[in-house]
Design an enzyme around this catalytic site. Structure first.
Site, PDB file in Angstrom:
ATOM      1  CG  HIS A  12     -15.368 -21.959  10.979  1.00 55.06           C
ATOM      2  ND1 HIS A  12     -14.963 -21.473  12.204  1.00 55.06           N
ATOM      3  CD2 HIS A  12     -15.191 -23.307  11.030  1.00 55.06           C
ATOM      4  CE1 HIS A  12     -14.547 -22.471  12.950  1.00 55.06           C
ATOM      5  NE2 HIS A  12     -14.673 -23.599  12.276  1.00 55.06           N
ATOM      6  CB  CYS A  64     -10.627 -49.553  32.400  1.00 53.78           C
ATOM      7  SG  CYS A  64     -12.180 -49.870  33.257  1.00 53.78           S
TER       8      CYS A  64
END
Length: 622
Positions: A543, A382
């Site tokens: 994996h 911001c």
């Protein structure tokens, strides 16, 4: 909601961007030193002759702090922003040139001399880089800073100081003229819209603060500290949404009220105004009525309240001034609420349909996005990096933690976005500035830092195999025995073990089947430690990622069934699908697994757990 990878069309007009950037620079010199301002304000409120505990000895701190300490801190911060630590030192030396010999706070002078000192030393260092003989670096560095610092301080004392002093007096006289003419409420025409454009810090700390401190030194208080920090106009907007809106917007309003009014984070209400720009009328009317009330009661504060919480306002209120301050806040809240309620009720249906459905549609569109590398750092950015982005980052961090996702979420000012940020989330009105700063990051632009679908978008990145390129999934043809998933590699009725042992078993089967090298097994375990591969409906897909792809010989998959389940955090997996993928060969099977997960068959988990039919699982996935 906007999500993009590269620079696209500019959202904000270039002039607005330039004003924002300049305002950010001004406020950036003050905000890091707010603690010092608060310390001075508390000492002033307590110990001056009209304070809560008058003390002639302790009140001697007031003058030197405001005349010397605060300007020097601003000068140092401004110089450091330009030229690093050496720039900060030169900024402080240069600021001393405009401070000496005057009895008013030279904040404007500090905002000029600090960056000037940093600028001069930065360019000098660039000019001599590589030209200093070996062994003389410290000598040159120290004496150059001293000589240049002395020169800039003399310039400030003899030339710039008198000009700034005249400018200070002119601004002070201008404010007094506006107050005496009774038109101070008209400043809300500029202040309130400026806040919505994220110029709130620039307005407060860059313009009103310096003028207010000069008045407070002379009068013991200043109304300038109340012009931008009054939480009333924003509170009225949020209350109108709470009472008259509906759906998600209505539900989000009470939390926003607490954050805005008690926490002092005013940026929280800006999106509510931007959803319906007619509400600018409400905040202007609320702001003007509040200023009028402050003027009638001769209200003021002793220092800048930061953040703009009602608690901060009361802490900075001088003795005997509470009635006027509270009256102004109350009046501005009521007026803003009454005006906003008209526009909120008129636009109610439109807001629900356009804003909420748009966000939902974006989530649906982005759920299928897959990314090439695992996300490890997300940044909320911001204007100042201290308010709305901090709340947004904390909110997202909590959601990831509850979901069991390990990812770094931080907040930052736009200009300080870390270079290793992979995803940057910011308000759409700050889009162009953010793109220029973080050119290599993926951007998500939102309308509201707290109530947005960023989590839903990003969570999908962690639930899918992390190394897949976005592509159309190819079809896998049925064959006597698919080369990627063989019937022999579907193992049923296995005894339960812990999840890491189950992952190791899947990796071992991939290795024994000739799909991978043995080192791939460890990569699968490392992946599981970093991020759970459980994807739902009783299925996990362990994996390897990253460099472990070098250990893959060819695409392959294995399926292990554990009828009693494997604990994956709060979930249980009954099927462990080990994956080794090269290119896109295995994506068809993954697509079929995804179809099983996303399907409407609620009994699929039980069927996968109980079946003793290899052909059933083979046919389901192939």
């Amino acid at each position: 909601m906007k999500v993009e990878k590269t620079v696209v069309n500019t959202y904000l007009p270039s002039n607005t961007e330039k004003v924002q950037k300049f305002g950010r620079f001004l406020s950036g010199m003050v905000m890091p030193n707010i603690g010092a301002f608060i310390a001075w304000g508390l000492i002033t409120a307590l110990f001056i002759p009209t304070g809560w505990i008058p003390n002639a000895y302790l009140s001697k701190l007031v003058g030197p702090m405001i005349v010397y300490l605060l300007p020097l801190l601003i000068g140092y911060t401004g110089g450091k922003a330009i030229g690093g630590t050496r720039g900060g030192v030169l900024g402080a030396i240069a600021t001393m040139g405009v401070v000496v010999g005057v009895d008013i706070p030279m904040f404007i002078g500090a905002m000029i001399m600090g960056p000037l000192g940093g600028f001069v030393i930065k360019h000098f260092d660039e000019w001599i880089e590589g030209k200093i003989p070996t062994g003389f670096e410290m000598l040159v560095n120290n004496f150059s800073a001293g000589i240049i610092g002395a020169a800039v301080a003399l310039l400030g004392y003899t030339s710039i100081g008198p000009i700034v002093l005249a400018l200070n007096n002119m601004l002070k006289n201008g404010v007094e003229a506006i107050v005496n003419a009774g038109i101070l409420p008209l400043t809300s025409l500029f202040i309130e819209p400026g806040k919505i454009l994220f110029l709130n810090n620039a307005i407060n700390h860059g313009v009103l603060g310096p003028i207010g401190i000069q008045q407070a030194k002379e009068l013991g208080q200043s109304i300038c500290f109340l012009l931008e920090t009054n939480p009333g106009p924003g509170l009225g907007i949020l209350l109108a949404y709470w009472v008259f809106s509906k759906g998600m917007i209505k539900q989000s309003a009470p939390g926003a009220v607490i954050i805005h009014f008690l926490g002092g984070i005013h940026e929280i209400y800006f999106p509510y105004v931007l959803m319906n720009p007619m509400l600018l009328i409400a905040v202007i009317c609320g702001g003007a009525s509040g200023v009028l009330t402050f003027t009638i009661f001769k209200a003021g504060l002793v220092a800048t309240p930061s953040p703009g919480s009602i608690f901060a306002l009361l802490a900075m209120t001088p003795k005997g001034g509470y009635l006027g301050v509270l009256a102004g806040v109350l009046v501005s809240t009521v007026v803003s609420f009454l005006v906003a309620s008209v526009f909120v009720k008129r636009a109610n249906d439109k807001i629900d349909e356009t804003e909420l459905e748009d966000a939902k549609e974006k989530v649906r569109e982005l759920k299928g996005v897959q990314v090439k590398t695992r996300i490890t750092k997300i940044v909320f950015a911001c204007d100042a990096g201290m308010g709305s982005s901090a709340m947004g980052a904390a909110n997202l961090r909590t959601k990831f933690k509850k979901a069991g996702i390990n990812v770094e979420v931080v907040n930052s000012a736009i200009e300080d976005i870390p270079s290793d940020a992979q995803v940057v989330i910011s308000h759409e009105n700050l889009a162009d500035r953010v793109r220029r700063t973080a050119v290599n990051a993926e951007h998500i632009f939102v309308k509201d830092f707290m109530d947005n679908p960023a989590f839903e978008i990003l969570r999908g990145r962690f639930e899918r195999p992390a190394d897949l390129e976005p592509t159309k999934l190819p079809e896998v043809q049925n064959a006597a025995d698919n080369a990627i998933l063989r019937r022999a590699n579907i193992k049923l009725g296995l005894k339960s073990v812990d999840k890491y042992e189950a992952v190791r078993m899947a990796g071992q089967l991939l290795y024994q089947s000739g799909y991978v090298n043995e080192d791939y097994i460890e990569a699968m375990l490392e992946r599981e430690k970093d991020l759970s591969t459980y994807i739902g409906k009783g299925i996990a897909i362990p994996h390897g990622v990253g460099k472990s792809k070098d250990e893959i010989k060819k695409s392959g998959m294995v399926v292990l069934q554990f009828p009693d389940g494997i604990d994956f955090g709060e979930e249980k997996a009954y099927l462990i699908v080990g994956i080794a993928g090269v290119g896109n060969e295995h994506l068809g099977i993954l697509s079929n697994i995804a179809t099983v997960i996303d399907g409407e068959d609620e009994d699929i988990t039980e069927e996968l757990r109980k079946t003793n039919d290899v052909e059933y699982i083979y046919g389901l996935f192939i």
